[in-house]
Each structure stands twice: as C-alpha cells, then as structure tokens.
Design a protein around this motif. Structure first.
Motif, mmCIF file in Angstrom:
data_model
loop_
_atom_site.group_PDB
_atom_site.id
_atom_site.type_symbol
_atom_site.label_atom_id
_atom_site.label_comp_id
_atom_site.label_asym_id
_atom_site.label_seq_id
_atom_site.Cartn_x
_atom_site.Cartn_y
_atom_site.Cartn_z
ATOM 1 N N THR A 77 -34.457 22.065 -12.426
ATOM 2 C CA THR A 77 -35.552 21.683 -11.544
ATOM 3 C C THR A 77 -36.802 22.460 -11.911
ATOM 4 O OG1 THR A 77 -33.994 21.240 -9.762
ATOM 5 C CG2 THR A 77 -36.296 21.503 -9.139
ATOM 6 N N MET A 78 -37.897 21.741 -12.093
ATOM 7 C CA MET A 78 -39.195 22.347 -12.364
ATOM 8 C C MET A 78 -39.989 22.300 -11.060
ATOM 9 S SD MET A 78 -42.115 21.114 -15.099
ATOM 10 C CE MET A 78 -42.329 19.514 -14.344
ATOM 11 N N THR A 79 -40.577 23.414 -10.661
ATOM 12 C CA THR A 79 -41.383 23.451 -9.437
ATOM 13 C C THR A 79 -42.799 23.911 -9.786
ATOM 14 O OG1 THR A 79 -40.670 25.710 -8.941
ATOM 15 C CG2 THR A 79 -39.413 23.925 -7.933
ATOM 16 N N TRP A 80 -43.769 23.422 -9.017
ATOM 17 C CA TRP A 80 -45.151 23.803 -9.209
ATOM 18 C C TRP A 80 -45.908 23.535 -7.920
ATOM 19 C CZ3 TRP A 80 -43.074 19.240 -10.608
ATOM 20 C CH2 TRP A 80 -43.745 18.078 -10.270
ATOM 21 N N ALA A 81 -47.072 24.154 -7.799
ATOM 22 C CA ALA A 81 -47.948 23.914 -6.662
ATOM 23 C C ALA A 81 -49.010 22.916 -7.103
ATOM 24 C CB ALA A 81 -48.592 25.203 -6.198
ATOM 25 N N GLY A 82 -49.160 21.845 -6.331
ATOM 26 C CA GLY A 82 -50.165 20.839 -6.636
ATOM 27 C C GLY A 82 -51.559 21.350 -6.345
ATOM 28 N N ARG A 83 -52.566 20.578 -6.711
ATOM 29 C CA ARG A 83 -53.959 20.968 -6.455
ATOM 30 C C ARG A 83 -54.228 21.135 -4.958
ATOM 31 N NH1 ARG A 83 -56.879 17.002 -10.754
ATOM 32 N NH2 ARG A 83 -56.295 18.198 -12.597
ATOM 33 N N GLU A 87 -46.155 22.578 -2.530
ATOM 34 C CA GLU A 87 -45.113 22.828 -3.529
ATOM 35 C C GLU A 87 -44.416 21.516 -3.871
ATOM 36 O OE1 GLU A 87 -42.709 25.736 -5.724
ATOM 37 O OE2 GLU A 87 -44.535 26.013 -4.555
ATOM 38 N N ARG A 88 -44.249 21.262 -5.169
ATOM 39 C CA ARG A 88 -43.580 20.051 -5.636
ATOM 40 C C ARG A 88 -42.431 20.442 -6.549
ATOM 41 N NH1 ARG A 88 -48.604 18.557 -4.511
ATOM 42 N NH2 ARG A 88 -49.115 16.445 -3.914
ATOM 43 N N ALA A 89 -41.461 19.529 -6.672
ATOM 44 C CA ALA A 89 -40.311 19.772 -7.541
ATOM 45 C C ALA A 89 -39.947 18.479 -8.261
ATOM 46 C CB ALA A 89 -39.127 20.267 -6.720
ATOM 47 N N GLN A 90 -39.463 18.612 -9.472
ATOM 48 C CA GLN A 90 -39.046 17.464 -10.274
ATOM 49 C C GLN A 90 -37.813 17.869 -11.059
ATOM 50 O OE1 GLN A 90 -40.613 14.198 -10.922
ATOM 51 N NE2 GLN A 90 -38.626 13.911 -11.844
#
Length: 131
Positions: A77-83, A87-90
C-alpha cells in the motif's frame, strides 16, 4: 525466513504499459489491470501494477492495451497526502511474473538477452548489459 504473500491477478490491460527509467538506470513499467468481478456481473476492479528491471522491459515489448494478462506479485500500500491535506492510499502490486492469458491468445516465448546488475557510484543498482 518468511516468504512475502503473493497475489494473482487475471484481467485486461486498460492502457499500454508505461516504461520509464530511474536516475540509476533501472527500468520500471506501470500498468493497470481491470480484474473482472468473480461473478462477472459486477464492475471490474482496477489494480495498479509495477514491474522492475528486465521484467519491465519485457512487459513493455510484449503486451498492450486490451490484452488479457496473468500477473503474480506482492501487494503493498502506498500512502500520501493530497493537495487538500487528505490522506490517500492506493494498493500496488509489484509484479514478479506477467504473461498473456493463454485462454484468449497464443504466445511464442522468445529468449531475451541477459543483463547484469552492477553498482553505480551511489551504491544503487543499475542495469549493465552483457551485450
């Protein structure tokens, strides 16, 4: 030693594999596989797949949008903070093997030239051809 769990995906490519190279010279291919619902009546699930090094280059040469493929790989799972700060995950599957689904096509395997992994100045892996 514990083996990493693997998953198998069977579905159609939604686009041609996108092949690019890291600054260290490693090939990486990105592709999306539309996996049919188990009962084939629901919507497909779209899965992101990455392939590295020789596999990436071979996938880019061998399959295209619409092809039915079988993918074996390790999910992560890759997680990141959107603009917007959310928090998002894919989930991404890092492929260890990819091939055409022979139920829907025929294939003739062609041996590819071997590559060797060499160390570059930054101690990162880089591909070196034995050709």
């Amino acid at each position: 030693m514990t083996a990493e769990p693997t998953t198998t995906l069977v579905g159609n490519l939604t686009r041609d594999p996108e092949l690019r190279y890291t600054p260290a010279g490693n090939a990486v291919a990105s592709l999306t596989v539309a996996v049919d619902a188990p009962d084939r009546t629901g919507e497909p699930t779209y899965r992101l797949v990455t392939a590295w090094r020789d596999l990436a280059e071979h996938v880019a040469l061998s399959v295209a949008k619409g092809d039915r493929v079988v993918v074996v790989g390790v999910p992560s799972t890759m997680t990141w903070a959107g603009r917007d700060g959310v928090e998002r995950a894919q989930e991404i599957v890092t492929a260890t093997a990819i091939g055409p689904d022979l139920r829907y096509s025929a294939a003739t395997p062609l041996p590819m030239p071997r590559h060797t992994v060499v160390e570059d100045e930054d101690d990162e892996d880089a591909l070196g051809s034995t050709l």
